[in-house]
Design a protein around this motif. Structure first.
Motif, PDB file in Angstrom:
ATOM      1  N   VAL A 136      23.463  17.787 -56.020  1.00  0.00           N
ATOM      2  CA  VAL A 136      24.858  17.778 -56.496  1.00  0.00           C
ATOM      3  C   VAL A 136      25.751  16.554 -55.961  1.00  0.00           C
ATOM      4  N   VAL A 137      25.679  16.328 -54.811  1.00  0.00           N
ATOM      5  CA  VAL A 137      26.427  15.206 -54.050  1.00  0.00           C
ATOM      6  C   VAL A 137      25.657  14.516 -53.229  1.00  0.00           C
ATOM      7  N   GLY A 138      26.105  13.316 -52.673  1.00  0.00           N
ATOM      8  CA  GLY A 138      25.446  12.495 -51.729  1.00  0.00           C
ATOM      9  C   GLY A 138      24.945  11.319 -51.995  1.00  0.00           C
ATOM     10  N   ALA A 139      25.105  10.887 -53.452  1.00  0.00           N
ATOM     11  CA  ALA A 139      24.773   9.492 -53.980  1.00  0.00           C
ATOM     12  C   ALA A 139      25.375   9.398 -55.330  1.00  0.00           C
ATOM     13  N   PHE A 140      25.128   8.097 -55.713  1.00  0.00           N
ATOM     14  CA  PHE A 140      25.797   7.535 -56.854  1.00  0.00           C
ATOM     15  C   PHE A 140      24.689   7.662 -58.045  1.00  0.00           C
ATOM     16  N   ALA A 141      24.362   8.822 -58.802  1.00  0.00           N
ATOM     17  CA  ALA A 141      23.555   8.947 -59.623  1.00  0.00           C
ATOM     18  C   ALA A 141      23.923   9.724 -60.736  1.00  0.00           C
ATOM     19  N   VAL A 142      23.382   9.476 -62.037  1.00  0.00           N
ATOM     20  CA  VAL A 142      23.857  10.320 -63.145  1.00  0.00           C
ATOM     21  C   VAL A 142      23.397  11.525 -63.113  1.00  0.00           C
ATOM     22  N   GLY A 143      24.223  12.637 -63.366  1.00  0.00           N
ATOM     23  CA  GLY A 143      24.265  14.024 -62.895  1.00  0.00           C
ATOM     24  C   GLY A 143      24.718  14.558 -62.040  1.00  0.00           C
ATOM     25  N   MET A 144      24.881  13.678 -60.981  1.00  0.00           N
ATOM     26  CA  MET A 144      25.628  14.147 -59.779  1.00  0.00           C
ATOM     27  C   MET A 144      27.198  14.021 -59.784  1.00  0.00           C
ATOM     28  N   HIS A 145      27.908  14.869 -58.840  1.00  0.00           N
ATOM     29  CA  HIS A 145      29.201  14.926 -58.994  1.00  0.00           C
ATOM     30  C   HIS A 145      29.812  13.644 -58.342  1.00  0.00           C
ATOM     31  N   TRP A 146      30.960  13.280 -58.703  1.00  0.00           N
ATOM     32  CA  TRP A 146      31.516  12.060 -58.084  1.00  0.00           C
ATOM     33  C   TRP A 146      32.503  12.550 -56.816  1.00  0.00           C
ATOM     34  N   ASP A 147      31.834  12.749 -55.678  1.00  0.00           N
ATOM     35  CA  ASP A 147      32.321  12.995 -54.554  1.00  0.00           C
ATOM     36  C   ASP A 147      32.284  11.713 -53.714  1.00  0.00           C
ATOM     37  N   ALA A 148      33.424  10.903 -53.746  1.00  0.00           N
ATOM     38  CA  ALA A 148      33.434   9.445 -52.968  1.00  0.00           C
ATOM     39  C   ALA A 148      34.561   9.305 -52.342  1.00  0.00           C
ATOM     40  N   GLN A 149      34.562   8.108 -51.597  1.00  0.00           N
ATOM     41  CA  GLN A 149      35.490   7.576 -50.975  1.00  0.00           C
ATOM     42  C   GLN A 149      35.336   5.940 -51.190  1.00  0.00           C
ATOM     43  N   LEU A 150      36.571   5.410 -51.180  1.00  0.00           N
ATOM     44  CA  LEU A 150      36.803   4.016 -51.238  1.00  0.00           C
ATOM     45  C   LEU A 150      37.010   3.455 -50.032  1.00  0.00           C
ATOM     46  N   VAL A 151      36.401   2.628 -49.537  1.00  0.00           N
ATOM     47  CA  VAL A 151      36.387   2.054 -48.211  1.00  0.00           C
ATOM     48  C   VAL A 151      37.042   0.612 -48.390  1.00  0.00           C
ATOM     49  N   GLY A 152      37.870   0.210 -47.368  1.00  0.00           N
ATOM     50  CA  GLY A 152      38.488  -0.861 -47.175  1.00  0.00           C
ATOM     51  C   GLY A 152      38.268  -1.655 -45.977  1.00  0.00           C
ATOM     52  N   LEU A 153      37.708  -2.696 -45.888  1.00  0.00           N
ATOM     53  CA  LEU A 153      37.621  -3.625 -44.656  1.00  0.00           C
ATOM     54  C   LEU A 153      38.264  -4.945 -45.000  1.00  0.00           C
TER      55      LEU A 153
END
Length: 485
Positions: free
Chosen positions: A411-428
């Motif tokens: 369901v979560v943990g990676a960016f793959a088709v079929g998974m949910h968009w649980d994500a963070q935008l990281v800025g350096l």
């Protein structure tokens, strides 16, 4: 050690509701496998109105996405919300905290001079009992949810208290804030103060059922928040209560289980004293065998710590496909020991990371990741050179490993088709020729990138220097739940 700067920052929780198709453009970093990160630059990820990833395209800029990706999906370009990462930013999966006590958050950093069992009686039980006051519980739980979201935690496995109303409130607040969570009413009917324990095994089981019913009512599909069976740890639960929870686990096979194991040597000795094999039918007198005897060691079980597991216990945990939450911060703070994560992984035991507040002092899974790397080096200095965990490996534990531990590997943990968009935008912080920060223009940025670093080096800088100042936005199931302004 990086810490959050005391600056005025606007944090918005539950900023938007899911319901609109979205397109994300820029660099994406996730775990391909335990020891390998995947870098997708100049890429596009399409997320539908339900928060599910429906396309990952590389190379792809906004123009190409509008000409090819959106028509292929049948999406009207003017109805899509577009998010473009700025220079110095990248998308990373949300962190998964596999073990923390929401009710203990006010005690973060307060260890005293006590060991585990004394610490519980001196600091922990009085605080947890006080959260029977609904106004105090709301204050504490609202803050811990906001704080963990601000550090990029999109999913948390929470322990609440023995109080049903307080536990239910935590679940309500998670749903309102949009944080994915496992919420457990703590079960304990012995070896705890008379003012803070279940009156009987029967009362504990009835209260647990009441909390399960409430959480199931507020999220019938258990899409965001799930109840989790939570025997605090074996010493605080009588044999009848453990047996009853095992029966409940068998009755409700969709529910996860969370508890503690082999955190402290005195605790292990206490388990042997309280649960001799003759009284439980256990295979032996080990901690793991006790849980197994009561039907609580399953492929849905999250075991926090596992610092002092024996070979036989680790083999039993592997055979039952139970999971381990590694809590390097609290293991060090309370002087419990250094868990041998490489050893567990080599035995094919799934591992994730836990902040374990308030034994741990930080709400940050990123902090847990760097401490996991450092603790592994201490294990290596003890003679096991291969014990060391790399940046890639601790980030795997923080995301895909944690997803497996909480039962959400698909369901979560990676960016793959079929998974949910649980994500963070990281800025350096991109440093220009004059030594000034460009990119996301955040003068408070604590990670300096000079331009000659490789991407693995940039990510390593983030792991060892980063904190919540780098977490610009956070989404759970496509819903924006935190934004740093």
């Amino acid at each position: 050690m990086a810490t959050s700067a005391p600056t005025a920052v606007a944090v918005t929780v539950a900023v938007t509701a899911a319901g609109k198709n979205q397109l994300f453009l820029g660099s994406f970093v996730d775990s391909a496998k335990l020891d390998e990160l995947r870098y997708l630059h100049d890429a596009a990820v399409a997320v539908d109105a339900a928060g599910t990833i429906v396309a990952v395209e590389q190379p792809c800029d906004e123009q190409k996405a509008r000409l090819t990706v959106l028509p292929r999906l049948g999406w009207a370009a003017d109805a899509v919300e577009v998010h473009v990462a700025k220079p110095g930013q990248f998308f990373f999966p949300g962190f998964i905290d596999t073990h923390l006590h929401a009710s203990q958050y006010p005690n973060v950093g307060i260890f005293g001079k006590s060991t585990l069992l004394d610490w519980l009686n001196t600091y922990t039980f009085p605080l947890e009992a006080s959260l029977a006051d609904p106004s105090k519980a709301r204050q504490v739980y609202s803050r811990v949810i906001r704080k963990t979201l601000s550090h990029g935690t999109t999913c948390a496995a929470y322990y609440a208290t023995v109080d049903v109303a307080s536990t239910n409130l935590l679940a309500d607040l998670c749903v309102a804030a949009g944080q994915r969570a496992l919420v457990g009413r703590v079960c304990m009917d012995q070896l705890s103060p008379a003012y803070y324990r279940d009156e009987s095994p029967e009362a504990a089981l009835a209260a647990t059922r009441a909390s399960i019913a409430h959480i199931s009512a507020i999220d019938p599909e258990l899409a965001l928040v799930r109840p989790v069976l939570t025997p605090r740890f074996a010493p605080s639960c009588s044999a009848p209560l453990m047996r009853g929870l095992g029966a409940l686990a068998a009755e409700m096979p969709h529910l996860p289980i969370q508890t503690h194991i082999s955190e402290n040597t005195n605790e292990i000795a206490l388990v042997r004293e309280l649960f001799p094999p003759a009284s439980t039918g256990a295979l032996d007198d080990s901690y793991a065998a006790v849980y197994d005897a009561f039907g609580l060691l399953t492929d849905r079980t999250i075991l926090a710590h596992g610092v002092h597991l024996s070979e036989a216990e680790a083999d039993l945990i592997a055979a039952r496909r139970a999971k381990v939450s590694h809590c390097p911060c609290s293991n060090s703070a309370i002087t419990s020991g250094a868990a041998r994560v490489r050893w567990l992984l080599d035995k094919h035991i799934s591992c994730g990371l836990g902040t374990d507040m308030s034994g741990g002092y930080s709400p940050s899974v990123l902090e847990a990741a760097r401490l996991a790397a450092l603790v592994s080096r201490h294990v290596a200095m003890g003679g096991d050179e291969k014990a060391k965990l790399s940046v890639e490996e601790v980030l795997f534990l923080a995301t895909r490993g944690g997803a497996d531990v909480v039962g959400l590997a698909d369901v979560v943990g990676a960016f793959a088709v079929g998974m949910h968009w649980d994500a963070q935008l990281v800025g350096l912080g991109d440093v220009n020729a004059d030594g000034e920060v460009e990119g996301d223009r955040d003068e408070d940025n604590n990670v300096d990138v000079f331009g000659w670093e490789t991407w693995p080096e940039r990510v390593a800088k983030w792991v060892y220097n980063g904190d919540d100042r780098n977490t610009k936005r956070v989404w759970v199931k496509g819903r924006l739940v935190h934004e740093r302004k």
